[in-house]
Write an enzyme that holds these catalytic residues in place. Structure first.
Site, PDB file in Angstrom:
ATOM      1  CE1 TYR A 179      43.448  32.269  36.823  1.00 17.84           C
ATOM      2  CE2 TYR A 179      41.419  33.473  37.277  1.00 17.84           C
ATOM      3  CZ  TYR A 179      42.726  33.449  36.836  1.00 17.84           C
ATOM      4  OH  TYR A 179      43.314  34.608  36.418  1.00 17.84           O
TER       5      TYR A 179
ATOM      6  CE  LYS B  21      44.723  34.480  34.044  1.00 19.55           C
ATOM      7  NZ  LYS B  21      43.977  35.553  33.500  1.00 19.55           N
TER       8      LYS B  21
HETATM    9  P1  FBP Z   1      43.443  40.350  36.402  1.00 19.64           P
HETATM   10  O1  FBP Z   1      44.819  40.738  35.889  1.00 19.64           O
HETATM   11  O2  FBP Z   1      42.536  41.510  36.562  1.00 19.64           O
HETATM   12  O3  FBP Z   1      43.564  39.478  37.619  1.00 19.64           O
HETATM   13  O4  FBP Z   1      42.797  39.508  35.236  1.00 19.64           O
HETATM   14  C1  FBP Z   1      43.091  38.192  35.048  1.00 19.64           C
HETATM   15  C2  FBP Z   1      41.867  37.348  35.229  1.00 19.64           C
HETATM   16  O5  FBP Z   1      42.130  36.007  34.910  1.00 19.64           O
HETATM   17  C3  FBP Z   1      40.663  37.760  34.429  1.00 19.64           C
HETATM   18  O6  FBP Z   1      40.631  37.213  33.150  1.00 19.64           O
HETATM   19  C4  FBP Z   1      39.555  37.322  35.323  1.00 19.64           C
HETATM   20  O7  FBP Z   1      38.395  38.067  35.154  1.00 19.64           O
HETATM   21  C5  FBP Z   1      40.104  37.590  36.679  1.00 19.64           C
HETATM   22  O8  FBP Z   1      41.481  37.383  36.592  1.00 19.64           O
HETATM   23  C6  FBP Z   1      39.501  36.712  37.734  1.00 19.64           C
HETATM   24  O9  FBP Z   1      40.037  37.110  38.950  1.00 19.64           O
HETATM   25  P2  FBP Z   1      39.610  36.435  40.319  1.00 19.64           P
HETATM   26  O10 FBP Z   1      39.858  34.988  40.145  1.00 19.64           O
HETATM   27  O11 FBP Z   1      40.536  37.085  41.320  1.00 19.64           O
HETATM   28  O12 FBP Z   1      38.182  36.722  40.554  1.00 19.64           O
END
Ligand code: FBP
EC number: 4.1.2.13
Length: 305
Positions: free
Chosen positions: A171, A204
């Site tokens: 991320y 992911k």
């Molecule tokens: P979601 O489908 O709810 O977006 O979940 C995926 C995820 O990667 C979770 O594992 C994590 O908690 C969340 O997204 C983080 O979302 P953000 O970066 O928007 O705070």
């Protein structure tokens, strides 16, 4: 369990892994309604850490109960359930062997002012709980990105030696990235590629937009453009994951309409992505609505491309 030709082919891409790790990847790939297809849908529930309990579970209070989340993943016929230590421990005996689990071993939280994470689980925990994989988040772009990558190196080495698979949430976030930058195509591809370079078996990332954010990359994308089409963008992320030699799944994001979710899923499927990891769009709906949406998502992934 007889592996399909497709799953055998996928396993052959992981040339350095021991039979334990390949067996755990096979468990995930062969589980549920998409078992054997090379496509996956995973339920991740670490949002309690990331966003807090009420923001995560108030829309559907049944989801405060960890057993509900295991049941949702199992009843929907998903490939795996990913969660932090306490959540997996809370259903460990009841659901032992019922669905492959991924122990999320680090997390951030909304009470922090830095883009960093704490390691809250170990490889020993994952083994004790019968998990198939560890899950680890890196924040490319954060001031702490190198520390996170180094933590991942240590945990991935240990997990692989113990025969577990490694799932990396990549991320992008940090001082040089604005909101547009976090999901820009070039940055998403870069983040996915770095997860592959860190040795992830499953990567992911968030669905990419058409934006190109990094100045240094703009000229290249002008010269070698990616067509302005969602499926082509997902295909570009697949390319960045060693031209498809590493599995890549895309997150669902904040709660949104079924149609908008399904548009993404159709584009992921057409672009050759390996599936979806859908948290809030599953557990924040009533169980009936969540099961209906997940069934529709699975139907899309079952169609011939
Ligand atoms: P979601 O489908 O709810 O977006 O979940 C995926 C995820 O990667 C979770 O594992 C994590 O908690 C969340 O997204 C983080 O979302 P953000 O970066 O928007 O705070």
């Amino acid at each position: 369990m007889k592996l399909t030709r497709r799953v055998k082919e996928i396993l052959s891409w992981y040339e350095s892994d021991n039979p334990g790790t390949k067996g755990n990847l096979a468990r995930i790939l062969m589980e549920g309604k998409l078992g054997g297809t090379g496509r996956m849908v995973i339920l991740p529930v670490d949002q309690g850490f990331e966003h807090g309990p009420a923001r995560s579970f108030a829309p559907n209070p049944a989801a405060y109960d960890p057993h509900y989340l295991f049941e949702l993943a199992i009843e929907a016929g998903l490939n795996a359930y990913a969660a932090p230590l306490g959540m997996i421990e809370a259903g460990a005996a009841t659901f032992a062997g019922a669905i492959p689990t991924i122990l999320k071993v680090n997390s951030s939280n909304s009470l922090s002012t830095t883009k960093d994470q704490a390691v809250t689980g170990t490889v020993a925990d994952a083994l004790r709980l019968g998990c198939s994989a560890i899950g680890f988040t890196i924040y490319p772009g954060s001031e702490y990105q190198f520390e996170m990558m180094e933590e991942l190196r240590e945990l991935a080495e240990e997990a692989k030696a113990a025969g577990l698979a490694v799932v990396v949430w990549s991320y992008p976030r940090g001082p040089m990235l604005d909101k547009v930058g976090e999901t820009a195509l070039d940055i998403a591809a870069y983040a996915a590629h770095m997860a592959a370079l860190c040795g992830a078996h499953i990567i992911k990332v968030k669905p990419p937009t058409a934006a190109i954010s990094l100045d240094a990359a703009k000229k290249t994308y002008e010269k070698f453009p990616v067509e302005d089409d969602a499926a082509k963008r997902f295909a570009h992320i697949v390319q960045a994951c060693f031209n498809g030699r590493r599995l890549v799944v895309f997150s669902g994001g904040e709660a949104r309409s079924n149609e908008s979710m399904l548009d993404d899923v159709r584009a992921i499927h057409a672009g050759g992505g390996n599936g979806s990891i859908v948290g809030r769009n599953a557990f924040q709906r009533s169980k009936a609505d969540a099961l209906a949406l997940l069934a529709s998502i699975i139907e899309v992934y079952k169609t011939k491309v």
